[in-house]
Motif scaffolding. Structure first.
Motif, PDB file in Angstrom:
ATOM      1  N   ALA A   1       0.663  -1.240   0.267  1.00 19.98           N
ATOM      2  CA  ALA A   1      -0.017   0.043   0.029  1.00 19.98           C
ATOM      3  C   ALA A   1       0.919   1.401   0.042  1.00 19.98           C
ATOM      4  N   ALA A   2       2.100   1.261   0.829  1.00 21.95           N
ATOM      5  CA  ALA A   2       2.969   2.498   0.960  1.00 21.95           C
ATOM      6  C   ALA A   2       3.524   2.792  -0.662  1.00 21.95           C
ATOM      7  N   LEU A   3       3.852   1.684  -1.198  1.00 22.66           N
ATOM      8  CA  LEU A   3       4.453   2.001  -2.446  1.00 22.66           C
ATOM      9  C   LEU A   3       3.484   2.160  -3.409  1.00 22.66           C
ATOM     10  N   ALA A   4       2.215   1.863  -3.549  1.00 28.70           N
ATOM     11  CA  ALA A   4       1.279   2.484  -4.311  1.00 28.70           C
ATOM     12  C   ALA A   4       0.877   3.846  -4.144  1.00 28.70           C
ATOM     13  N   VAL A   5       0.889   4.223  -2.756  1.00 25.41           N
ATOM     14  CA  VAL A   5       0.647   5.556  -2.593  1.00 25.41           C
ATOM     15  C   VAL A   5       1.788   6.484  -3.053  1.00 25.41           C
ATOM     16  N   ARG A   6       2.987   6.039  -2.806  1.00 23.28           N
ATOM     17  CA  ARG A   6       3.930   6.971  -3.444  1.00 23.28           C
ATOM     18  C   ARG A   6       3.960   7.006  -5.078  1.00 23.28           C
ATOM     19  N   ARG A   7       3.842   5.748  -5.689  1.00 25.32           N
ATOM     20  CA  ARG A   7       3.440   6.108  -6.959  1.00 25.32           C
ATOM     21  C   ARG A   7       2.416   6.987  -7.344  1.00 25.32           C
ATOM     22  N   PHE A   8       1.304   6.953  -6.769  1.00 24.19           N
ATOM     23  CA  PHE A   8       0.140   7.431  -7.260  1.00 24.19           C
ATOM     24  C   PHE A   8       0.311   9.132  -6.856  1.00 24.19           C
ATOM     25  N   SER A   9       1.199   9.482  -5.911  1.00 26.95           N
ATOM     26  CA  SER A   9       1.657  10.765  -5.578  1.00 26.95           C
ATOM     27  C   SER A   9       2.202  11.628  -6.599  1.00 26.95           C
ATOM     28  N   ARG A  10       3.327  10.785  -7.321  1.00 29.02           N
ATOM     29  CA  ARG A  10       4.131  11.265  -8.613  1.00 29.02           C
ATOM     30  C   ARG A  10       3.222  11.608  -9.610  1.00 29.02           C
ATOM     31  N   PHE A  11       2.288  10.461  -9.812  1.00 27.90           N
ATOM     32  CA  PHE A  11       1.482  10.395 -10.985  1.00 27.90           C
ATOM     33  C   PHE A  11       0.095  11.614 -10.863  1.00 27.90           C
ATOM     34  N   ALA A  12      -0.354  11.742  -9.554  1.00 24.85           N
ATOM     35  CA  ALA A  12      -1.446  12.784  -9.206  1.00 24.85           C
ATOM     36  C   ALA A  12      -1.002  14.085  -9.624  1.00 24.85           C
ATOM     37  N   LEU A  13       0.315  14.665  -9.440  1.00 25.81           N
ATOM     38  CA  LEU A  13       0.457  15.927  -9.890  1.00 25.81           C
ATOM     39  C   LEU A  13       0.481  16.303 -11.518  1.00 25.81           C
ATOM     40  N   TRP A  14       0.708  15.363 -12.151  1.00 27.54           N
ATOM     41  CA  TRP A  14       0.605  15.422 -13.731  1.00 27.54           C
ATOM     42  C   TRP A  14      -0.894  15.423 -14.120  1.00 27.54           C
ATOM     43  N   ALA A  15      -1.757  14.514 -13.269  1.00 24.20           N
ATOM     44  CA  ALA A  15      -3.261  14.416 -13.460  1.00 24.20           C
ATOM     45  C   ALA A  15      -3.784  15.945 -13.012  1.00 24.20           C
ATOM     46  N   TYR A  16      -3.385  16.593 -11.829  1.00 23.90           N
ATOM     47  CA  TYR A  16      -3.835  17.717 -11.427  1.00 23.90           C
ATOM     48  C   TYR A  16      -3.580  18.968 -12.692  1.00 23.90           C
ATOM     49  N   ILE A  17      -2.298  18.956 -13.008  1.00 24.06           N
ATOM     50  CA  ILE A  17      -2.016  20.027 -14.158  1.00 24.06           C
ATOM     51  C   ILE A  17      -3.008  19.617 -15.499  1.00 24.06           C
ATOM     52  N   GLY A  18      -2.871  18.362 -15.685  1.00 24.09           N
ATOM     53  CA  GLY A  18      -3.916  18.268 -16.923  1.00 24.09           C
ATOM     54  C   GLY A  18      -5.298  18.414 -16.772  1.00 24.09           C
ATOM     55  N   VAL A  19      -5.821  18.374 -15.551  1.00 20.84           N
ATOM     56  CA  VAL A  19      -7.323  19.009 -14.989  1.00 20.84           C
ATOM     57  C   VAL A  19      -7.174  20.417 -15.079  1.00 20.84           C
ATOM     58  N   ALA A  20      -6.306  20.955 -14.761  1.00 26.38           N
ATOM     59  CA  ALA A  20      -6.205  22.476 -14.601  1.00 26.38           C
ATOM     60  C   ALA A  20      -6.167  22.912 -16.568  1.00 26.38           C
ATOM     61  N   ILE A  21      -5.151  22.438 -17.027  1.00 33.70           N
ATOM     62  CA  ILE A  21      -5.014  22.837 -18.507  1.00 33.70           C
ATOM     63  C   ILE A  21      -6.268  22.730 -19.401  1.00 33.70           C
ATOM     64  N   GLY A  22      -6.848  21.421 -19.052  1.00 28.78           N
ATOM     65  CA  GLY A  22      -8.056  21.011 -19.801  1.00 28.78           C
ATOM     66  C   GLY A  22      -9.202  22.035 -19.541  1.00 28.78           C
ATOM     67  N   GLY A  23      -9.496  21.885 -18.333  1.00 30.64           N
ATOM     68  CA  GLY A  23     -10.690  22.859 -17.659  1.00 30.64           C
ATOM     69  C   GLY A  23     -10.379  24.255 -18.161  1.00 30.64           C
ATOM     70  N   ALA A  24      -9.326  25.003 -18.100  1.00 25.08           N
ATOM     71  CA  ALA A  24      -9.046  26.306 -18.434  1.00 25.08           C
ATOM     72  C   ALA A  24      -9.454  26.544 -19.896  1.00 25.08           C
ATOM     73  N   ALA A  25      -8.842  25.448 -20.893  1.00 25.35           N
ATOM     74  CA  ALA A  25      -9.104  25.638 -22.244  1.00 25.35           C
ATOM     75  C   ALA A  25     -10.400  25.374 -22.411  1.00 25.35           C
ATOM     76  N   SER A  26     -11.304  24.403 -21.901  1.00 22.18           N
ATOM     77  CA  SER A  26     -12.782  24.522 -22.064  1.00 22.18           C
ATOM     78  C   SER A  26     -13.501  25.611 -21.518  1.00 22.18           C
ATOM     79  N   ALA A  27     -13.144  26.334 -20.497  1.00 20.64           N
ATOM     80  CA  ALA A  27     -13.730  27.463 -20.173  1.00 20.64           C
ATOM     81  C   ALA A  27     -13.658  28.660 -21.144  1.00 20.64           C
ATOM     82  N   ILE A  28     -12.049  28.742 -21.465  1.00 18.07           N
ATOM     83  CA  ILE A  28     -12.018  29.984 -22.480  1.00 18.07           C
ATOM     84  C   ILE A  28     -12.820  29.835 -23.547  1.00 18.07           C
ATOM     85  N   SER A  29     -13.172  28.713 -24.221  1.00 17.43           N
ATOM     86  CA  SER A  29     -13.762  28.378 -25.478  1.00 17.43           C
ATOM     87  C   SER A  29     -15.353  28.753 -25.263  1.00 17.43           C
ATOM     88  N   ARG A  30     -15.892  28.744 -24.117  1.00 18.41           N
ATOM     89  CA  ARG A  30     -17.311  28.832 -23.827  1.00 18.41           C
ATOM     90  C   ARG A  30     -17.820  30.270 -23.151  1.00 18.41           C
TER      91      ARG A  30
END
Length: 683
Positions: A246-275
């Motif tokens: 479980a500890a290994l899975a949490v560490r791996r997801f922590s590194r991955f979650a940062l990229w997902a957070y950036i993707g959510v921000a970029i996608g949401g901003a682009a979608s809002a700007i277009s509307r």
């Protein structure tokens, strides 16, 4: 499965560590998240006016069942997709495996994903019925039958939901039998593909800025599914008694979650700007106010994620750290459920309409007004922000630079010519897609063909010569756990897989490269794809992919499943380029314009003739093939010479080591060289 759990629990007790993993905590988090999501959905629907419309007498009305059933069914659909993606992500990449074979617990999560996939398919099916009911203004039970089948097979939104149902059902069925890591990754790819169609066929397809709206929303929902689903799966695994690694899975997801957070921000901003057409619409319209609420909750989630990385993840191996992770992650999941509910309500809320001056047929087709007459200045200044290719260029350039820097820091050399080829390929990709060339490619056939030639013949060749797979294999670090597979091991396995061996066969790569243009331009497929931004984007991606595959087979230096003889490569190049040149001649010989229904609706005021422009495009396709042919020939001859030198050096080392008969041949060759030197000296 049960024996594994008991062993894990016993190990924790023997080590004197209290895991604090009460199964009832998972139930509490699930109930709280479900309740919060539904409450947020109801409040946002009421605030946006989606469930309290003004019913006009005489016009059809689907009724309250559809008004409430559609968002609820869509919420079930989204929740099923999020959980399915999260469970498959946990099984594929977050938990360790043994040389590509998932553990018993990982396979258990794959089986759980088959059930959530079934719920996902059921939610999509209900959404299909309610969506048709809302479109035609009839009760749900009145549209079931021929009307529903016609909508599912002919309407873009109906086709999108039908694809979702098929892909979710495929995950539900094949999730019961998958036993390999590659199979789990394939299921994850299918699940991610099933998330995209609603984003590509909804309101984003008709937004003003197609390049931002379509790609932005697709990126937004993909990143949300990976982020929210991954956190939910990891939290459940941490709560599970006897949850291994479980500890290994949490560490791996922590590194991955940062990229997902950036993707959510970029996608949401682009979608809002277009509307949104003005900043004040964020607080003056119901659509904008709902977006503001999402932004606030997104900031709260970012703070919780920062708290995770700073104080929770470093101590996740301790009992107190694991308990704190469960508390913080549970709060995150509840807030995420509210965000998902608000997102569903946002999709049911009408965005602010554009100004009357911005509504015209050309803008509705292209996503931008008719550009001025084409010239050098307009090609250099009329840039279009295509989010897909912006992200592609940034990611490819950034990862390549990081790989080169990592090699240099540890004292390894990387040929500067490969870096130069990669940089030139990315610059040419930017010029072909994001500059005025990309703008006029939607208007003029000649510019479209110029873009096609650059994307299929020049950009892939330069990227192939950059040797990205070789750089990745040298720069990526091996997996820390023996037998586990990290990015480097998965890349190596993919390069040697049966799939790679099949697609890199000359009988597959060459026909895809040379025959697909004939199947595209001389069939009704071309006008159909040109009439839709998504279709045009898929064309560009297809050009890049088939070109990269072809040049990787005949001129690539990366390791692969097969190595063709150089004479066969040269023959394959000449035959393929000859057929490609004939393709340009075939276009020049056309007496009727290609895709007349598409170009006729544009009514270009400064273009003299569609036929003349098409003839120019055929000439570009016919003539531009000489440049990559020359470059590939030079590259192959250099590779051939270097390969012969390496072969000769290996033979000489083998001869000196083994004392074989080749040593006598080497001595005889040296004797002949000495005689030749003496004869030259006497003369």
């Amino acid at each position: 499965m049960a024996s594994t759990d008991n062993r894990g629990t016993g190990a924790s007790r023997r080590n004197g560590t209290k895991t604090n993993t009460d199964p009832s905590t998972a139930v509490v988090i699930s109930v709280a998240a479900t309740a919060t999501g539904l409450i947020a959905l109801i409040i946002a629907l009421a605030a946006g006016g989606a469930v309290t419309p003004q019913v006009i007498p005489g016009l059809p009305d689907a009724g309250p069942l559809t008004r409430w059933g559609l968002p609820v069914s869509k919420n079930v659909q989204d929740a099923g997709a999020v959980l399915t993606v999260g469970l498959l992500l946990l099984a594929a990449f977050l938990l360790p495996n043994d040389k590509g074979v998932p553990s018993s617990q990982a396979l258990g999560y794959v089986r759980a994903a088959s059930w959530t996939g079934l719920a996902w398919a059921a939610g999509a099916g209900a959404t299909l019925v309610f969506q048709l009911s809302d479109t035609v203004g009839q009760p749900p039970f009145a549209v079931i039958g021929d009307q529903l089948s016609s909508y599912a097979g002919q309407s873009t939104q109906g086709i999108g939901l039908t694809v979702v149902i098929l892909l979710a059902t495929a995950v539900a069925l094949f999730g019961r039998t998958v036993v390999t890591g590659a199979g789990v990754i394939t299921l994850l790819g299918i699940a991610l593909a099933g998330v995209v169609p609603p984003a590509l066929t909804g309101h984003s397809a008709t937004a003003g800025s197609h390049e931002l709206a379509v790609t932005g929303l697709a990126l937004h929902v993909l990143a949300i599914c990976l982020w929210v689903g991954g956190l939910a799966a990891v939290t459940f695994h941490a709560l599970r008694p006897g949850g291994e690694h479980a500890a290994l899975a949490v560490r791996r997801f922590s590194r991955f979650a940062l990229w997902a957070y950036i993707g959510v921000a970029i996608g949401g901003a682009a979608s809002a700007i277009s509307r949104l057409y003005a900043v004040q619409e964020l607080y003056t319209t119901p659509y904008g106010r709902i977006i503001l609420v999402k932004i606030v909750l997104f900031g709260v989630l970012g703070y919780l994620g920062w708290l995770h990385r700073r104080s929770v993840v470093p101590r996740i191996g301790e009992a107190s750290g694991r308990a704190r992770f469960v508390r913080v992650a549970g709060g995150e999941i509840v807030i995420m459920a509210a965000v998902v509910g608000i997102s569903v309500a946002l999709s049911r809320t009408a965005p602010p309409p554009p100004a009357e001056s911005e509504v015209d047929p050309v803008t509705a087709i292209l996503g931008f007004p008719m550009p001025p007459p084409i010239d050098a200045q307009s090609l250099l200044t009329l840039w279009r922000p295509d989010l897909l290719f912006i992200m592609l260029v940034v990611c490819l350039g950034g990862f390549y630079a990081v790989g080169v820097v990592r090699l240099v820091r540890r004292g390894d050399r990387w040929p500067w010519g490969r870096s130069l080829a990669w940089a030139l390929g990315l610059l040419l990709l930017v010029a072909a897609v994001l500059s005025g060339v990309g703008t006029y490619a939607m208007v003029l056939f000649s510019t479209h063909m110029l873009q096609h030639m650059a994307l299929s013949m020049m950009v892939p060749l330069l990227l192939v010569l950059g040797a990205p797979a070789t750089l990745a294999l040298r720069a990526l670090k091996p997996a820390q756990r023996r037998g586990d597979r990290g990015p480097r091991e998965w890349l190596s396995a993919f390069l040697g897989s049966s799939f790679s061996r099949a697609v890199t066969h000359p009988g597959v790569a060459a026909p895809l490269f040379v025959l697909s243009p004939y199947a595209l331009y001389f069939t009704p497929l071309f006008p159909a794809l040109m009439s839709d931004h998504l279709g045009h984007m898929l064309m560009n991606v297809h050009f890049l992919a088939t070109g990269f595959l072809f040049y990787w087979v005949i001129a690539g230096v990366d390791p692969g499943p097969r190595k063709l003889p150089y004479l066969l490569r040269i023959l394959l190049l000449l035959v393929t380029m000859g057929m490609h040149a004939f393709f340009g001649i075939a276009i020049m010989m056309q007496t009727e314009p290609l895709a007349p229904e598409y170009y006729a609706q544009l009514e270009i005021p400064w273009s003299s003739s569609v036929g003349e422009d098409q003839y120019t495009g055929g000439g570009i396709a016919w003539s531009i093939g000489e440049i990559p042919t020359l470059l590939v020939t030079i590259a192959m001859l250099r590779q051939w010479a270097r390969d012969e030198e390496r072969t000769e050096r290996r033979r000489q080392r083998h001869s000196r080591r083994d004392g074989s008969d080749d040593a006598d041949m080497d001595a005889y060759n040296a004797y002949l060289q000495e005689l030749d030197r003496r004869s030259r000296g006497e003369s």
